[in-house]
Design a protein around this motif. Structure first.
Motif, PDB file in Angstrom:
ATOM      1  N   ARG A  49       0.849  -1.198   0.000  1.00  0.00           N
ATOM      2  CA  ARG A  49       0.000   0.000   0.000  1.00  0.00           C
ATOM      3  C   ARG A  49       0.883   1.247   0.000  1.00  0.00           C
ATOM      4  NH1 ARG A  49      -5.002  -1.349  -1.109  1.00  0.00           N
ATOM      5  NH2 ARG A  49      -5.787   0.524  -0.108  1.00  0.00           N
ATOM      6  N   LYS A  76     -13.082  11.223  -2.301  1.00  0.00           N
ATOM      7  CA  LYS A  76     -12.797   9.817  -2.614  1.00  0.00           C
ATOM      8  C   LYS A  76     -11.713   9.801  -3.682  1.00  0.00           C
ATOM      9  CE  LYS A  76     -17.355   7.924  -1.763  1.00  0.00           C
ATOM     10  NZ  LYS A  76     -18.545   7.331  -2.304  1.00  0.00           N
ATOM     11  N   LYS A  78     -10.241   7.112  -6.949  1.00  0.00           N
ATOM     12  CA  LYS A  78     -10.506   5.899  -7.716  1.00  0.00           C
ATOM     13  C   LYS A  78      -9.326   5.648  -8.631  1.00  0.00           C
ATOM     14  CE  LYS A  78     -14.115   5.172 -10.845  1.00  0.00           C
ATOM     15  NZ  LYS A  78     -15.551   5.125 -11.126  1.00  0.00           N
ATOM     16  N   ASP A  79      -8.963   4.369  -8.797  1.00  0.00           N
ATOM     17  CA  ASP A  79      -7.837   4.050  -9.682  1.00  0.00           C
ATOM     18  C   ASP A  79      -8.333   3.464 -11.003  1.00  0.00           C
ATOM     19  OD1 ASP A  79      -8.344   1.304  -9.325  1.00  0.00           O
ATOM     20  OD2 ASP A  79      -6.711   1.035  -7.889  1.00  0.00           O
ATOM     21  N   PHE A  83     -11.086   0.606  -8.340  1.00  0.00           N
ATOM     22  CA  PHE A  83     -11.096   0.560  -6.873  1.00  0.00           C
ATOM     23  C   PHE A  83     -11.247   1.973  -6.325  1.00  0.00           C
ATOM     24  CE2 PHE A  83      -8.836  -3.428  -7.798  1.00  0.00           C
ATOM     25  CZ  PHE A  83      -9.632  -4.297  -7.060  1.00  0.00           C
ATOM     26  N   GLU A  84     -12.183   2.144  -5.412  1.00  0.00           N
ATOM     27  CA  GLU A  84     -12.468   3.448  -4.838  1.00  0.00           C
ATOM     28  C   GLU A  84     -12.137   3.425  -3.356  1.00  0.00           C
ATOM     29  OE1 GLU A  84     -15.857   6.100  -6.461  1.00  0.00           O
ATOM     30  OE2 GLU A  84     -16.647   5.147  -4.664  1.00  0.00           O
ATOM     31  N   SER A  85     -11.527   4.490  -2.867  1.00  0.00           N
ATOM     32  CA  SER A  85     -11.176   4.594  -1.448  1.00  0.00           C
ATOM     33  C   SER A  85     -11.657   5.924  -0.907  1.00  0.00           C
ATOM     34  CB  SER A  85      -9.653   4.554  -1.252  1.00  0.00           C
ATOM     35  OG  SER A  85      -9.098   3.396  -1.810  1.00  0.00           O
ATOM     36  N   ASN A  86     -12.167   5.898   0.310  1.00  0.00           N
ATOM     37  CA  ASN A  86     -12.489   7.136   1.012  1.00  0.00           C
ATOM     38  C   ASN A  86     -11.207   7.694   1.609  1.00  0.00           C
ATOM     39  OD1 ASN A  86     -15.340   7.061   0.623  1.00  0.00           O
ATOM     40  ND2 ASN A  86     -15.462   5.471   2.172  1.00  0.00           N
ATOM     41  N   THR A  88      -8.576   8.751   4.376  1.00  0.00           N
ATOM     42  CA  THR A  88      -8.183   8.115   5.627  1.00  0.00           C
ATOM     43  C   THR A  88      -7.766   9.213   6.609  1.00  0.00           C
ATOM     44  OG1 THR A  88      -6.852   6.322   6.546  1.00  0.00           O
ATOM     45  CG2 THR A  88      -5.747   7.759   4.969  1.00  0.00           C
ATOM     46  N   PHE A 113      -5.248   9.446   1.149  1.00  0.00           N
ATOM     47  CA  PHE A 113      -5.910   8.205   0.745  1.00  0.00           C
ATOM     48  C   PHE A 113      -4.922   7.060   0.830  1.00  0.00           C
ATOM     49  CE2 PHE A 113      -7.667  11.803  -1.506  1.00  0.00           C
ATOM     50  CZ  PHE A 113      -9.021  11.666  -1.270  1.00  0.00           C
ATOM     51  N   ASP A 114      -5.397   5.903   1.254  1.00  0.00           N
ATOM     52  CA  ASP A 114      -4.612   4.680   1.336  1.00  0.00           C
ATOM     53  C   ASP A 114      -4.952   3.861   0.087  1.00  0.00           C
ATOM     54  OD1 ASP A 114      -3.725   2.079   1.890  1.00  0.00           O
ATOM     55  OD2 ASP A 114      -4.211   2.215   4.003  1.00  0.00           O
ATOM     56  N   VAL A 115      -3.991   3.680  -0.816  1.00  0.00           N
ATOM     57  CA  VAL A 115      -4.250   2.992  -2.087  1.00  0.00           C
ATOM     58  C   VAL A 115      -3.239   1.866  -2.297  1.00  0.00           C
ATOM     59  CG1 VAL A 115      -5.204   5.101  -3.137  1.00  0.00           C
ATOM     60  CG2 VAL A 115      -2.787   4.542  -3.476  1.00  0.00           C
TER      61      VAL A 115
END
Length: 145
Positions: A49, A76, A78-79, A83-86, A88, A113-115
């Motif tokens: 990550r 948010k 998105k890659d 994949f979508e992440s809120n 952090t 964001f943690d991706v």
């Protein structure tokens, strides 16, 4: 001096880092974005990550609204794989806070964001609760930073 436009232009579908986007009484600029394995001294990314840290400038440009709500959790990312992440928790000391801005008010800070490590074609989006009703959001392409 440029004459003032009578109607605000529609926000572009996807803006770039450095672009100022206005939508529904707020203006958002992502001033910079970077990948990092660590935020501050305490936050380290887990194996496989990494963090994306975006510096944002949020402004209340509304003529009618007294207060514009902002919060890092309205963002948010998105890659390319969908994949979508809120956002952090950001313990860097520069984190965007939350609150309400009076007309003409501004707030600046970072959103983290943690991706997945190496995630590509990243797109950051912002949607306040008021925008949810109209199904609108602001998107900024971060690319492969």
């Amino acid at each position: 001096v440029m004459p003032e436009a009578t109607a605000a232009p529609e926000a572009p579908s996807v803006a770039a880092v450095g672009d100022r986007i206005e939508l529904e009484g707020v203006a958002l600029t992502v001033t910079k974005a970077e990948r990092t394995a660590q935020i501050g001294t305490l936050q380290k990314a887990q194996d496989g990550r990494e963090f994306i840290q975006a510096e944002v400038l949020f402004e209340n440009v509304s003529a009618e609204k007294d207060a514009a709500s902002y919060n890092p959790f309205y963002f948010k990312i998105k890659d390319a794989e969908g994949f979508e992440s809120n956002a952090t928790i950001d313990m860097s000391g520069t984190a965007l806070q939350s609150g309400n801005l009076d007309k003409g008010g501004k707030a600046r800070g970072t959103v983290v964001f943690d991706v997945a490590k190496g995630a590509k074609n990243l797109v950051l989006s912002f949607q306040s609760p008021a925008m949810m009703f109209s199904q609108k959001s602001v998107s900024v392409a971060l690319g492969d930073i």
